[in-house]
Design an enzyme around this catalytic site. Structure first.
Site, mmCIF file in Angstrom:
data_model
loop_
_atom_site.group_PDB
_atom_site.id
_atom_site.type_symbol
_atom_site.label_atom_id
_atom_site.label_comp_id
_atom_site.label_asym_id
_atom_site.label_seq_id
_atom_site.Cartn_x
_atom_site.Cartn_y
_atom_site.Cartn_z
ATOM 1 N N THR A 192 -17.980 9.821 1.390
ATOM 2 C CA THR A 192 -16.737 10.550 1.110
ATOM 3 C C THR A 192 -17.119 12.028 1.163
ATOM 4 O O THR A 192 -18.090 12.432 0.510
ATOM 5 C CB THR A 192 -16.209 10.202 -0.297
ATOM 6 O OG1 THR A 192 -15.835 8.829 -0.305
ATOM 7 C CG2 THR A 192 -15.013 11.068 -0.677
ATOM 8 N N ARG A 246 -1.858 13.980 4.898
ATOM 9 C CA ARG A 246 -2.835 12.972 5.358
ATOM 10 C C ARG A 246 -2.810 12.839 6.867
ATOM 11 O O ARG A 246 -1.825 13.181 7.526
ATOM 12 C CB ARG A 246 -2.520 11.626 4.708
ATOM 13 C CG ARG A 246 -1.332 10.977 5.331
ATOM 14 C CD ARG A 246 -0.605 10.005 4.442
ATOM 15 N NE ARG A 246 0.708 9.796 4.983
ATOM 16 C CZ ARG A 246 1.044 8.796 5.771
ATOM 17 N NH1 ARG A 246 0.168 7.873 6.080
ATOM 18 N NH2 ARG A 246 2.247 8.704 6.271
ATOM 19 N N HIS A 286 0.855 -1.213 0.000
ATOM 20 C CA HIS A 286 0.000 0.000 0.000
ATOM 21 C C HIS A 286 0.888 1.259 0.000
ATOM 22 O O HIS A 286 0.587 2.240 -0.683
ATOM 23 C CB HIS A 286 -0.871 -0.048 1.274
ATOM 24 C CG HIS A 286 -1.568 1.221 1.682
ATOM 25 N ND1 HIS A 286 -2.919 1.428 1.512
ATOM 26 C CD2 HIS A 286 -1.110 2.356 2.294
ATOM 27 C CE1 HIS A 286 -3.258 2.612 1.996
ATOM 28 N NE2 HIS A 286 -2.175 3.203 2.483
#
Ligand code: HEM
Length: 255
Positions: A238, A190, A177
């Site tokens: 989202t 993030r 990932h």
């Protein structure tokens, strides 16, 4: 001796009464996200009433500033059934709840619908210390984009199969990932909150960027690694919005 006891008690009382100051460097931060839609009744208010309502909400946010880190995002037009998202970060979810409860009683809050809310906590890294080569690259990467203008909040949930993999298997999958993501740290910031047992999601991921095309390509790259097969929820909702200070949100609402 009496003076020593007095000083010690004063210090203890001071810290007990100032929860934000008691957060140790590695203590979890409790994050609460609240997505609001303004009711149509708000538009029937006079300009003065709107301004007063916003002022009350602003004074409330200000009164929590020692205890709550407050971020706001304008979502109208980009996320269904919403006008703005707020992110509250403090030493306890109940402090976030206190602010939201008091907000509901303000002149603005009486015209707000809480469309969605979710809470989680920050934790140390679970996997990255097991791949120090990539961890070094993660730490070295620097955000180089223009100041972020967009926020994207995506709750995610993993399957039972994921949680029943061995730690080594999960480390290998999270390593995969991480590989395609490093290049995106130039334009994407993030933050991750853990939410298992606290919400119907395992994680709340939140990103800030100035480049939605990069963000779209980043998520596409992550959909193409094996770890994605274990994601049984990505979004729902989202939330996409633009970064705005609370004063900017207030000004938009008072119009
Ligand atoms: C620049 C972008 C990104 C970077 C550098 C990145 C990197 C990482 C790293 C290093 C971890 C492991 C953390 C640990 O050791 O505990 C991780 C976990 C995670 N990432 Fe990403 N990631 C990025 C984007 C994304 C995106 C776009 C999503 C989903 C929309 C996502 C979802 C997650 C989730 C849910 C976890 C937790 C996995 C778990 O603990 O099981 N990441 N990420």
């Amino acid at each position: 001796m009496q003076i020593f006891t007095f000083v010690l008690m004063s210090v203890l009382v001071f810290f007990a009464g100032n929860p934000a100051r008691t957060i140790a460097a590695d203590a979890p931060v409790h994050g609460t996200f609240a997505l609001f839609e303004v009711e149509p009744t708000w538009t029937t208010l006079s300009s003065d009433e709107k301004t007063k309502g916003v002022q009350e909400a602003t004074a409330l946010v200000e009164s929590f500033k020692d205890r709550v880190t407050f971020d706001s995002y304008w979502t109208y037009g980009l996320t269904t059934d919403s006008h703005f998202l707020i992110r509250l970060q403090s030493s306890e979810a109940k402090i976030n709840q206190e602010l939201l409860t008091q907000l509901a009683g303000t002149g603005l809050g009486r015209h707000l619908d809480l469309e969605f809310t979710i809470s989680g906590i920050t934790k140390g890294l679970n996997y990255a210390p097991d791949f120090p080569d990539l961890l070094a690259q993660l730490k070295a990467a620097k955000y180089e984009g223009d100041p972020s203008t967009y926020v994207i909040m995506i709750p995610t949930r993993k399957s039972a199969e994921w949680w029943n993999l061995s730690k080594e298997e999960r480390v290998a999958l999270i390593r995969e990932h991480t590989v395609p993501t490093i290049a995106y740290l130039k334009t994407v910031k993030r933050k991750l909150f853990h939410a298992t047992g606290l919400a119907d999601a395992d994680f709340i991921t939140i990103f800030e960027t100035n480049n939605l095309e990069d963000f779209n390509n980043l998520v596409l790259a992550l959909r193409m690694v094996k770890e994605d097969k274990y994601n049984i929820r990505l979004g729902s909702p989202t939330v996409l919005g633009t970064l705005k200070s609370w004063n900017e949100v207030g000004a938009l609402l008072a119009k």
